[in-house]
Write an enzyme that holds these catalytic residues in place. Sequence first.
Site, PDB file in Angstrom:
ATOM      1  N   SER A  67       0.829  -1.204   0.000  1.00 40.91           N
ATOM      2  CA  SER A  67       0.000   0.000   0.000  1.00 40.91           C
ATOM      3  C   SER A  67       0.875   1.271   0.000  1.00 40.91           C
ATOM      4  O   SER A  67       0.521   2.282  -0.621  1.00 40.91           O
ATOM      5  CB  SER A  67      -0.924  -0.074   1.215  1.00 40.91           C
ATOM      6  OG  SER A  67      -1.664   1.059   1.354  1.00 40.91           O
ATOM      7  N   ASP A  91       0.150   8.981   6.263  1.00 40.49           N
ATOM      8  CA  ASP A  91      -0.813   8.074   6.903  1.00 40.49           C
ATOM      9  C   ASP A  91      -0.277   6.644   6.983  1.00 40.49           C
ATOM     10  O   ASP A  91      -1.044   5.689   6.902  1.00 40.49           O
ATOM     11  CB  ASP A  91      -2.161   8.120   6.173  1.00 40.49           C
ATOM     12  CG  ASP A  91      -2.066   7.594   4.744  1.00 40.49           C
ATOM     13  OD1 ASP A  91      -0.935   7.473   4.227  1.00 40.49           O
ATOM     14  OD2 ASP A  91      -3.115   7.285   4.156  1.00 40.49           O
ATOM     15  N   GLU A 158      -1.970   9.424  11.399  1.00 38.28           N
ATOM     16  CA  GLU A 158      -3.299   9.907  10.980  1.00 38.28           C
ATOM     17  C   GLU A 158      -4.330   9.374  11.960  1.00 38.28           C
ATOM     18  O   GLU A 158      -4.413   8.168  12.186  1.00 38.28           O
ATOM     19  CB  GLU A 158      -3.654   9.423   9.571  1.00 38.28           C
ATOM     20  CG  GLU A 158      -4.999  10.007   9.137  1.00 38.28           C
ATOM     21  CD  GLU A 158      -5.557   9.402   7.860  1.00 38.28           C
ATOM     22  OE1 GLU A 158      -5.690  10.134   6.874  1.00 38.28           O
ATOM     23  OE2 GLU A 158      -5.886   8.201   7.861  1.00 38.28           O
TER      24      GLU A 158
HETATM   25  P1  0O2 Z   1      -6.736   2.925   4.222  1.00 39.73           P
HETATM   26  O1  0O2 Z   1      -6.947   1.490   3.894  1.00 39.73           O
HETATM   27  O2  0O2 Z   1      -7.686   3.405   5.283  1.00 39.73           O
HETATM   28  O3  0O2 Z   1      -5.318   3.253   4.502  1.00 39.73           O
HETATM   29  P2  0O2 Z   1      -3.741  11.857   1.334  1.00 39.73           P
HETATM   30  O4  0O2 Z   1      -3.400  10.809   2.382  1.00 39.73           O
HETATM   31  O5  0O2 Z   1      -4.090  13.184   1.926  1.00 39.73           O
HETATM   32  O6  0O2 Z   1      -2.760  11.915   0.240  1.00 39.73           O
HETATM   33  P3  0O2 Z   1      -6.498  11.620   0.774  1.00 39.73           P
HETATM   34  O7  0O2 Z   1      -7.313  10.531   0.125  1.00 39.73           O
HETATM   35  O8  0O2 Z   1      -6.734  13.004   0.288  1.00 39.73           O
HETATM   36  O9  0O2 Z   1      -4.995  11.220   0.627  1.00 39.73           O
HETATM   37  O10 0O2 Z   1      -6.712  11.602   2.341  1.00 39.73           O
HETATM   38  P4  0O2 Z   1      -8.053  11.674   3.135  1.00 39.73           P
HETATM   39  O11 0O2 Z   1      -9.120  12.349   2.388  1.00 39.73           O
HETATM   40  O12 0O2 Z   1      -7.680  12.237   4.473  1.00 39.73           O
HETATM   41  O13 0O2 Z   1      -8.473  10.129   3.256  1.00 39.73           O
HETATM   42  C1  0O2 Z   1      -7.605   9.168   3.723  1.00 39.73           C
HETATM   43  C2  0O2 Z   1      -8.322   7.992   4.388  1.00 39.73           C
HETATM   44  O14 0O2 Z   1      -9.662   8.338   4.766  1.00 39.73           O
HETATM   45  C3  0O2 Z   1      -8.475   6.780   3.476  1.00 39.73           C
HETATM   46  O15 0O2 Z   1      -7.325   6.025   3.592  1.00 39.73           O
HETATM   47  C4  0O2 Z   1      -9.702   6.089   4.083  1.00 39.73           C
HETATM   48  O16 0O2 Z   1      -9.349   5.396   5.270  1.00 39.73           O
HETATM   49  C5  0O2 Z   1     -10.559   7.262   4.488  1.00 39.73           C
HETATM   50  N1  0O2 Z   1     -11.452   7.719   3.398  1.00 39.73           N
HETATM   51  C6  0O2 Z   1     -11.360   8.869   2.715  1.00 39.73           C
HETATM   52  N2  0O2 Z   1     -12.355   8.989   1.827  1.00 39.73           N
HETATM   53  C7  0O2 Z   1     -13.108   7.879   1.949  1.00 39.73           C
HETATM   54  C8  0O2 Z   1     -14.300   7.437   1.299  1.00 39.73           C
HETATM   55  O17 0O2 Z   1     -14.876   8.070   0.429  1.00 39.73           O
HETATM   56  N3  0O2 Z   1     -14.798   6.223   1.703  1.00 39.73           N
HETATM   57  C9  0O2 Z   1     -14.214   5.458   2.667  1.00 39.73           C
HETATM   58  N4  0O2 Z   1     -14.775   4.298   2.988  1.00 39.73           N
HETATM   59  N5  0O2 Z   1     -13.069   5.872   3.303  1.00 39.73           N
HETATM   60  C10 0O2 Z   1     -12.533   7.060   2.950  1.00 39.73           C
HETATM   61  P5  0O2 Z   1      -6.824   5.093   2.410  1.00 39.73           P
HETATM   62  O18 0O2 Z   1      -5.361   5.290   2.284  1.00 39.73           O
HETATM   63  O19 0O2 Z   1      -7.638   5.299   1.177  1.00 39.73           O
HETATM   64  O20 0O2 Z   1      -7.142   3.653   2.870  1.00 39.73           O
END
Ligand code: 0O2
Length: 231
Positions: A67, A91, A158
């Site tokens: 990841s 994160d 995070e």
């Molecule tokens: P995982 O498996 O949880 O690690 P950035 O990190 O700032 O570059 P981003 O996407 O802008 O990337 O960050 P953001 O918006 O803070 O979102 C990061 C995490 O929030 C995601 O981690 C998810 O855990 C959660 N998340 C954000 N948007 C959604 C959504 O629409 N649906 C769901 N179910 N979860 C969401 P990862 O890395 O995607 O996955």
Amino acid sequence: MTTIEVTEDAIRQTRELRDEFQRFLREYEFGMREVETKISILRDEFLHDHSYNPIEHVKSRLKTPDSIVEKIARKGIEEPDFDRIREEITDIAGVRVTCSFVADVYRLFDLLTKQDDITVRTVKDYIAAPKPNGYKSLHAIIEVPVFLSTGPLSVPVEVQFRTIAMDFWASLEHKIYYKFSNRVPSHLVESLSDAADAASELDARMERLHREAHGVPRKQLPAPAPRVVQV
Ligand code: 0O2
């Protein structure tokens, strides 16, 4: 048949890289443990002092190597080294705090982020401003000090704060997106959006019920103010 010659030097370099990567991930694991301890102390103190537990559950995870590599590619980080990854991917360590009510989400966020040894890097308040698909949660990238034998280290973690209803929705939405490889049929996207509205309504209703049951008059209940977004 092709034969690959593996030199002793190559083996040594691979081992060194593996050890460095494990050390790198350990820093995040330690940071994550510091945050878990802080949350758990807040929970215990609340329980003893107010006979009330604002936290339903806490889940932590370290990003997997796959990841991390996927995110390096998605962010277009060229020639990544450990310092670049530290800077760009914030994160790698994640702690998710699921609370009973929206007011508890903001209260926990305030209690954690105002601690002297915590530095807040960014806040994304998707509760005040939900994502277009209906996703709600309060995200903060915080830096927490970790004291190693080599000296102190500031580790980004995070922290996601959300209610049970928000968590239920996000976990189903995640499964649906995974099942359809991000190409979700439009009727399901609409249903998810309706479900997000229903989850918000349920949150509001449960919180009203809880407060009335505990004798807090409605007019004394200001709506939680959105947390300032810092980037
Ligand atoms: P995982 O498996 O949880 O690690 P950035 O990190 O700032 O570059 P981003 O996407 O802008 O990337 O960050 P953001 O918006 O803070 O979102 C990061 C995490 O929030 C995601 O981690 C998810 O855990 C959660 N998340 C954000 N948007 C959604 C959504 O629409 N649906 C769901 N179910 N979860 C969401 P990862 O890395 O995607 O996955």
